[in-house]
Design a protein around this motif. Structure first.
Motif, PDB file in Angstrom:
ATOM      1  N   GLY A 161      -5.173   4.587   4.383  1.00  0.00           N
ATOM      2  CA  GLY A 161      -5.287   3.486   4.127  1.00  0.00           C
ATOM      3  C   GLY A 161      -5.695   2.321   5.359  1.00  0.00           C
ATOM      4  O   GLY A 161      -4.970   2.756   5.712  1.00  0.00           O
ATOM      5  N   ARG A 202      -3.544   9.455   0.438  1.00  0.00           N
ATOM      6  CA  ARG A 202      -1.590   8.575   1.440  1.00  0.00           C
ATOM      7  C   ARG A 202      -2.350   8.079   2.859  1.00  0.00           C
ATOM      8  O   ARG A 202      -2.200   8.107   3.666  1.00  0.00           O
ATOM      9  N   LYS A 210       4.469   5.819 -11.975  1.00  0.00           N
ATOM     10  CA  LYS A 210       3.261   6.620 -11.711  1.00  0.00           C
ATOM     11  C   LYS A 210       2.012   7.070 -12.652  1.00  0.00           C
ATOM     12  O   LYS A 210       1.169   5.640 -12.375  1.00  0.00           O
ATOM     13  N   MET A 215       0.801  -1.035   0.360  1.00  0.00           N
ATOM     14  CA  MET A 215       0.124  -0.717   0.011  1.00  0.00           C
ATOM     15  C   MET A 215       1.418   1.439  -0.374  1.00  0.00           C
ATOM     16  O   MET A 215       0.428   2.171  -0.808  1.00  0.00           O
ATOM     17  N   ALA A 274      -7.152   1.568   0.234  1.00  0.00           N
ATOM     18  CA  ALA A 274      -6.504   2.212   0.181  1.00  0.00           C
ATOM     19  C   ALA A 274      -7.249   4.060  -0.878  1.00  0.00           C
ATOM     20  O   ALA A 274      -7.580   3.833  -1.838  1.00  0.00           O
ATOM     21  N   ASP A 275      -6.719   5.147   0.600  1.00  0.00           N
ATOM     22  CA  ASP A 275      -7.011   6.733  -0.083  1.00  0.00           C
ATOM     23  C   ASP A 275      -5.879   7.336  -1.022  1.00  0.00           C
ATOM     24  O   ASP A 275      -5.026   7.331  -0.729  1.00  0.00           O
ATOM     25  N   LEU A 276      -5.453   6.254  -2.328  1.00  0.00           N
ATOM     26  CA  LEU A 276      -4.342   6.670  -3.560  1.00  0.00           C
ATOM     27  C   LEU A 276      -3.919   8.383  -2.857  1.00  0.00           C
ATOM     28  O   LEU A 276      -2.864   8.701  -2.273  1.00  0.00           O
ATOM     29  N   LYS A 277      -4.618   9.547  -2.778  1.00  0.00           N
ATOM     30  CA  LYS A 277      -4.470  10.962  -3.235  1.00  0.00           C
ATOM     31  C   LYS A 277      -3.970  11.411  -1.100  1.00  0.00           C
ATOM     32  O   LYS A 277      -3.089  12.135  -1.445  1.00  0.00           O
ATOM     33  N   LEU A 315       2.601   2.140  -2.987  1.00  0.00           N
ATOM     34  CA  LEU A 315       1.301   2.648  -4.295  1.00  0.00           C
ATOM     35  C   LEU A 315       0.939   4.114  -3.887  1.00  0.00           C
ATOM     36  O   LEU A 315       1.409   4.939  -5.284  1.00  0.00           O
ATOM     37  N   MET A 316       0.880   4.426  -2.494  1.00  0.00           N
ATOM     38  CA  MET A 316       0.739   5.902  -2.199  1.00  0.00           C
ATOM     39  C   MET A 316       2.357   6.750  -2.307  1.00  0.00           C
ATOM     40  O   MET A 316       2.085   7.995  -2.714  1.00  0.00           O
TER      41      MET A 316
END
Length: 455
Positions: A413, A411, A335, A318, A406-409, A321-322
């Motif tokens: 999760g 960061r 990315k 995770m 995950a809230d990737l924007k 990814l972030m």
């Protein structure tokens, strides 16, 4: 989410706490955290109460929360093995591996996207060119099937004829009309061709894994070790028989208070092992593995649901990814590749005209990942009150129920791995989502205490 099962709908039932185990955090194994000590203790207490809830007791639980790209909280509860037959109980720790069920699909996709970057495969090319045989829905013979269809469950393949076979079977013997195992052709949809209709399909990932073998000449489990496990320094894999002995000794047995053959639940009864019980003997290689033909049928390694990994190491993935595909200074994926993977590909139309949402369980999809836009109207809200839109995957098999969100924007999760339930999860419906109620409670507690840091 789960391998062929409609999940988490029904009425609540009562169970009893198993006296063989206590719902307390595994001592000394949680990572250091920026959380205030009192707040961490409160979250520990809340999660322990969820684990011990007689409405649906949990055999084991391992969780992790990330805030602003850093691990904020880790904890474990219950037993990875519940004592039986003279073998003592063994607690879950931060490095206990779980068979994560369908979250494995997203992990397989990460490996596939590395092959896309390497130019080995094209998401929009006819997969027949990779498989070495013509993969066509006989009801729509002029329409090619591409990897994008497989990754978004819109390939027109179905699970009704099965999705896993032994080492003596080649996929072409199952999928090609007129072949020896094609039978009535139940693996093909007659109502919609490739790209037209979403139906969750495990078989698609068996095809994906086989394609990955064909284009690399590497066995799927070892290929994923090269593409994902080793670059990230994970203790993980799709083949438990090739894991180090120390990792095998720390694999969680999966349980239900349900018989295996007759599927009768008894919340007052004992925990019954469903999968990954290696308490007396280590995992054996797949039968006939010495005759395995690379590129013929990858399903013995279950690209669809067979990865064993800890919540801690899922947190490593995770964080990668972030960080836009970077792990400890090493680029694993571009990315732009991750942006492509997590871009929305399919959204349920609300009417059933473009797919089967399984009563709201599936609403939005990327490439090999489910998406949760935090919309109460579509029951895609993961935490009570909202505020956490995420991408990721769910898993449900053999008692294991898992969440990777995950809230990737922003960061942030959460990972939650449940190793078994005392009550049928179908009978413990969520209040505002298609998750089980205990999953809602676990995610909400972590979101409030570890991500929002709210007392």
């Amino acid at each position: 989410m789960n391998q062929g099962r409609r999940t988490l709908l029904g009425m609540a039932l009562l169970g009893m706490i198993d006296p063989l185990r206590a719902a307390t955090p595994a001592s000394g194994r949680a990572s250091s955290s920026a959380m205030p000590v009192a707040l961490k203790a409160k979250l520990d207490q809340e999660l322990a109460a969820i684990v011990a809830n007689p409405a649906c007791e949990l055999a084991s639980l391992s969780v992790l929360a990330i805030r602003d790209g850093r691990i904020a909280y880790e904890a474990q509860f219950g037993q990875r093995f519940i004592g039986a037959g003279g073998v003592a109980s063994k607690p879950v720790d931060s490095h206990t591996l779980f068979r994560i069920a369908s979250i494995s699909k997203m992990m397989t996709t990460l490996g596939l996207m590395r092959l896309v970057e390497a130019g080995k495969v094209d998401l929009d090319a006819d997969v027949s060119t990779y498989l070495g045989f013509s993969l066509r829905n006989p009801h729509f013979p002029d329409q090619p099937i591409v990897l994008r269809h497989l990754l978004t469950h819109t390939s027109s393949l179905r699970d009704e004829a099965g999705y896993s076979w032994g080492t003596d079977v080649a996929l072409k013997d199952v999928l090609v009309p007129g072949s020896r195992l094609h039978g009535e052709g139940k693996m093909w949809a007659a109502n919609a061709g490739p790209g037209a209709y979403f139906t969750y399909c495990n078989l698609g990932w068996g095809v994906i894994g086989t394609i990955m073998e064909r284009v690399t000449s590497e066995r799927f489990d070892r290929l994923m070790r090269r593409l994902l496990v080793e670059p990230l320094g994970l203790h993980a894999g799709y083949n438990p028989s090739e894991l180090p002995a120390s990792d095998v000794a720390n694999i969680a047995t999966l349980y239900r208070k349900r018989t295996v053959d007759t599927e009768v639940w008894d919340a007052n009864g004992p925990w019954i092992a469903q999968a990954d019980d290696y308490s007396r003997s280590p995992p054996a290689p797949a039968p006939g593995i010495e005759r395995y033909v690379i590129g013929a049928n990858a399903t013995p390694f279950s690209p669809t649901g067979g990865m064993r990994i800890s919540a801690h190491d899922m947190g490593v993935i995770m964080q990668m990814l972030m960080n836009g595909g970077v792990h400890e200074g090493q680029r694993i994926l571009q990315k732009a590749t991750l942006d492509r993977m997590f871009a929305r590909q399919w959204t349920y139309d609300g009417k059933g005209g473009n797919g089967d949402s399984l009563d709201g369980l599936f609403n939005c999809w990327g490439l090999g990942n489910e998406q949760f836009p935090d919309d109460p109207a579509t029951r895609t809200r993961l935490v009570e009150g909202g505020g956490f839109a995420a991408v990721g995957h769910l898993g449900d098999a053999y008692g294991l129920m898992s969440v990777f969100a995950a809230d990737l924007k922003n960061r942030n999760g959460m990972v939650a791995l449940v190793g078994g339930t005392s009550t049928d999860p179908l009978a413990y419906k969520g209040a505002y989502s298609s998750l089980a109620r205990f999953q809602e409670q676990i995610l909400t507690a972590m979101h409030r205490r570890a991500i929002l840091v709210r007392a």
